[in-house]
Write a protein that holds these residues in place. Structure first.
Motif, PDB file in Angstrom:
ATOM      1  N   THR A  65       8.449   6.140  -5.204  1.00 36.10           N
ATOM      2  CA  THR A  65       7.968   7.508  -5.283  1.00 36.10           C
ATOM      3  C   THR A  65       8.880   8.473  -4.536  1.00 36.10           C
ATOM      4  O   THR A  65       9.537   8.088  -3.565  1.00 36.10           O
ATOM      5  N   LYS A  66       8.894   9.709  -5.017  1.00 37.06           N
ATOM      6  CA  LYS A  66       9.596  10.779  -4.302  1.00 37.06           C
ATOM      7  C   LYS A  66       8.646  11.458  -3.324  1.00 37.06           C
ATOM      8  O   LYS A  66       9.076  12.145  -2.413  1.00 37.06           O
ATOM      9  N   GLN A  67       7.342  11.262  -3.523  1.00 35.07           N
ATOM     10  CA  GLN A  67       6.329  11.811  -2.626  1.00 35.07           C
ATOM     11  C   GLN A  67       6.403  11.070  -1.288  1.00 35.07           C
ATOM     12  O   GLN A  67       6.690   9.869  -1.262  1.00 35.07           O
ATOM     13  N   PRO A  68       6.156  11.741  -0.173  1.00 33.63           N
ATOM     14  CA  PRO A  68       6.145  11.019   1.100  1.00 33.63           C
ATOM     15  C   PRO A  68       5.159   9.846   1.045  1.00 33.63           C
ATOM     16  O   PRO A  68       4.008   9.994   0.624  1.00 33.63           O
TER      17      PRO A  68
ATOM     18  N   ALA B  56      -2.528   8.112   2.063  1.00 30.33           N
ATOM     19  CA  ALA B  56      -3.773   8.816   2.388  1.00 30.33           C
ATOM     20  C   ALA B  56      -4.555   9.168   1.122  1.00 30.33           C
ATOM     21  O   ALA B  56      -5.786   9.042   1.083  1.00 30.33           O
ATOM     22  N   GLN B  57      -3.843   9.581   0.068  1.00 31.38           N
ATOM     23  CA  GLN B  57      -4.515   9.907  -1.200  1.00 31.38           C
ATOM     24  C   GLN B  57      -5.180   8.677  -1.800  1.00 31.38           C
ATOM     25  O   GLN B  57      -6.307   8.746  -2.301  1.00 31.38           O
ATOM     26  N   TRP B  58      -4.475   7.544  -1.786  1.00 33.06           N
ATOM     27  CA  TRP B  58      -5.026   6.330  -2.366  1.00 33.06           C
ATOM     28  C   TRP B  58      -6.187   5.771  -1.538  1.00 33.06           C
ATOM     29  O   TRP B  58      -7.161   5.275  -2.088  1.00 33.06           O
ATOM     30  N   VAL B  59      -6.095   5.861  -0.212  1.00 33.00           N
ATOM     31  CA  VAL B  59      -7.197   5.410   0.639  1.00 33.00           C
ATOM     32  C   VAL B  59      -8.440   6.243   0.330  1.00 33.00           C
ATOM     33  O   VAL B  59      -9.554   5.714   0.262  1.00 33.00           O
ATOM     34  N   ALA B  60      -8.254   7.532   0.085  1.00 33.99           N
ATOM     35  CA  ALA B  60      -9.380   8.405  -0.273  1.00 33.99           C
ATOM     36  C   ALA B  60     -10.011   7.982  -1.601  1.00 33.99           C
ATOM     37  O   ALA B  60     -11.190   8.244  -1.843  1.00 33.99           O
ATOM     38  N   LYS B  61      -9.239   7.306  -2.464  1.00 36.21           N
ATOM     39  CA  LYS B  61      -9.770   6.801  -3.738  1.00 36.21           C
ATOM     40  C   LYS B  61     -10.482   5.461  -3.562  1.00 36.21           C
ATOM     41  O   LYS B  61     -11.042   4.924  -4.510  1.00 36.21           O
ATOM     42  N   GLY B  62     -10.405   4.892  -2.352  1.00 39.63           N
ATOM     43  CA  GLY B  62     -11.130   3.650  -2.075  1.00 39.63           C
ATOM     44  C   GLY B  62     -10.363   2.368  -2.327  1.00 39.63           C
ATOM     45  O   GLY B  62     -10.981   1.316  -2.490  1.00 39.63           O
ATOM     46  N   VAL B  63      -9.027   2.411  -2.353  1.00 38.81           N
ATOM     47  CA  VAL B  63      -8.254   1.188  -2.588  1.00 38.81           C
ATOM     48  C   VAL B  63      -8.423   0.201  -1.436  1.00 38.81           C
ATOM     49  O   VAL B  63      -8.783   0.584  -0.319  1.00 38.81           O
ATOM     50  N   THR B  64      -8.172  -1.057  -1.718  1.00 38.29           N
ATOM     51  CA  THR B  64      -8.156  -2.089  -0.687  1.00 38.29           C
ATOM     52  C   THR B  64      -6.735  -2.174  -0.133  1.00 38.29           C
ATOM     53  O   THR B  64      -5.785  -2.395  -0.882  1.00 38.29           O
TER      54      THR B  64
ATOM     55  N   GLY C 226      -6.720  -8.698  -6.923  1.00 41.38           N
ATOM     56  CA  GLY C 226      -5.872  -9.142  -5.824  1.00 41.38           C
ATOM     57  C   GLY C 226      -4.388  -8.965  -6.083  1.00 41.38           C
ATOM     58  O   GLY C 226      -3.572  -9.337  -5.237  1.00 41.38           O
ATOM     59  N   ASN C 227      -4.003  -8.426  -7.254  1.00 43.18           N
ATOM     60  CA  ASN C 227      -2.596  -8.143  -7.507  1.00 43.18           C
ATOM     61  C   ASN C 227      -2.118  -7.093  -6.514  1.00 43.18           C
ATOM     62  O   ASN C 227      -2.834  -6.133  -6.213  1.00 43.18           O
ATOM     63  N   LEU C 228      -0.928  -7.278  -6.000  1.00 45.41           N
ATOM     64  CA  LEU C 228      -0.377  -6.365  -5.010  1.00 45.41           C
ATOM     65  C   LEU C 228       0.287  -5.164  -5.673  1.00 45.41           C
ATOM     66  O   LEU C 228       0.923  -5.305  -6.719  1.00 45.41           O
ATOM     67  N   ILE C 229       0.145  -4.003  -5.043  1.00 50.36           N
ATOM     68  CA  ILE C 229       0.808  -2.782  -5.505  1.00 50.36           C
ATOM     69  C   ILE C 229       1.565  -2.238  -4.307  1.00 50.36           C
ATOM     70  O   ILE C 229       0.967  -1.778  -3.330  1.00 50.36           O
ATOM     71  N   ARG C 230       2.889  -2.327  -4.360  1.00 49.55           N
ATOM     72  CA  ARG C 230       3.743  -1.894  -3.249  1.00 49.55           C
ATOM     73  C   ARG C 230       4.319  -0.527  -3.573  1.00 49.55           C
ATOM     74  O   ARG C 230       4.877  -0.303  -4.646  1.00 49.55           O
ATOM     75  N   VAL C 231       4.209   0.379  -2.620  1.00 47.27           N
ATOM     76  CA  VAL C 231       4.775   1.722  -2.743  1.00 47.27           C
ATOM     77  C   VAL C 231       5.943   1.830  -1.783  1.00 47.27           C
ATOM     78  O   VAL C 231       5.868   1.364  -0.634  1.00 47.27           O
ATOM     79  N   SER C 232       7.028   2.422  -2.253  1.00 50.78           N
ATOM     80  CA  SER C 232       8.216   2.632  -1.421  1.00 50.78           C
ATOM     81  C   SER C 232       8.956   3.851  -1.954  1.00 50.78           C
ATOM     82  O   SER C 232       8.695   4.304  -3.060  1.00 50.78           O
TER      83      SER C 232
END
Length: 118
Positions: free
Chosen positions: A71-74, A80-88, A109-115
């Motif tokens: 992502t180009k987003q910080p 913080a946006q994803w935690v607000a959506k309730g992700v694990t 349980g599939n992993l989603i990595r953001v960088s």
């Protein structure tokens, strides 16, 4: 040589996973079927949810993959946006050799990595 253009994520409940990824990424599927749902990640590149053959779909079969999102987003802002959506959350934001990163999981349980972009 042709580059890979279809990336499959194995899931046990396709409608549940479709709702999760649609909400998380803010995208709609290209089409809907009972066991296969593709999303266009880029022109000519599909990210698809797949439960496998109907006779092999059981919650006892482990399904783990890692989806990467550069992502180009910080990174901390997106976290913080994803935690607000309730992700694990599997890994809180931290620094790695390739930059700031965090990992969440989908309902299977599939992993989603953001960088950040390389």
């Amino acid at each position: 040589m042709t580059a890979p253009n279809l990336f499959l994520i194995y899931v046990t409940d396709v409608p549940r996973a479709t709702a999760f990824y649609s909400n998380l990424f803010g995208i709609e599927p290209v089409m809907l079927t009972p066991r296969y749902v593709p999303f266009e990640a880029a022109p000519g590149v599909l990210f698809a949810l797949w439960s496998g053959r109907s006779d092999t779909v059981t919650p006892q079969v482990p399904r783990t993959s890692e989806v990467g999102l550069m992502t180009k987003q910080p990174v901390d802002e997106l976290f913080a946006q994803w935690v607000a959506k309730g992700v694990t959350v599997a890994e809180e934001p931290h620094d790695e050799v390739f930059g700031r990163t965090f990992v969440v999981t989908d309902p299977d349980g599939n992993l989603i990595r953001v960088s950040p972009f390389d």
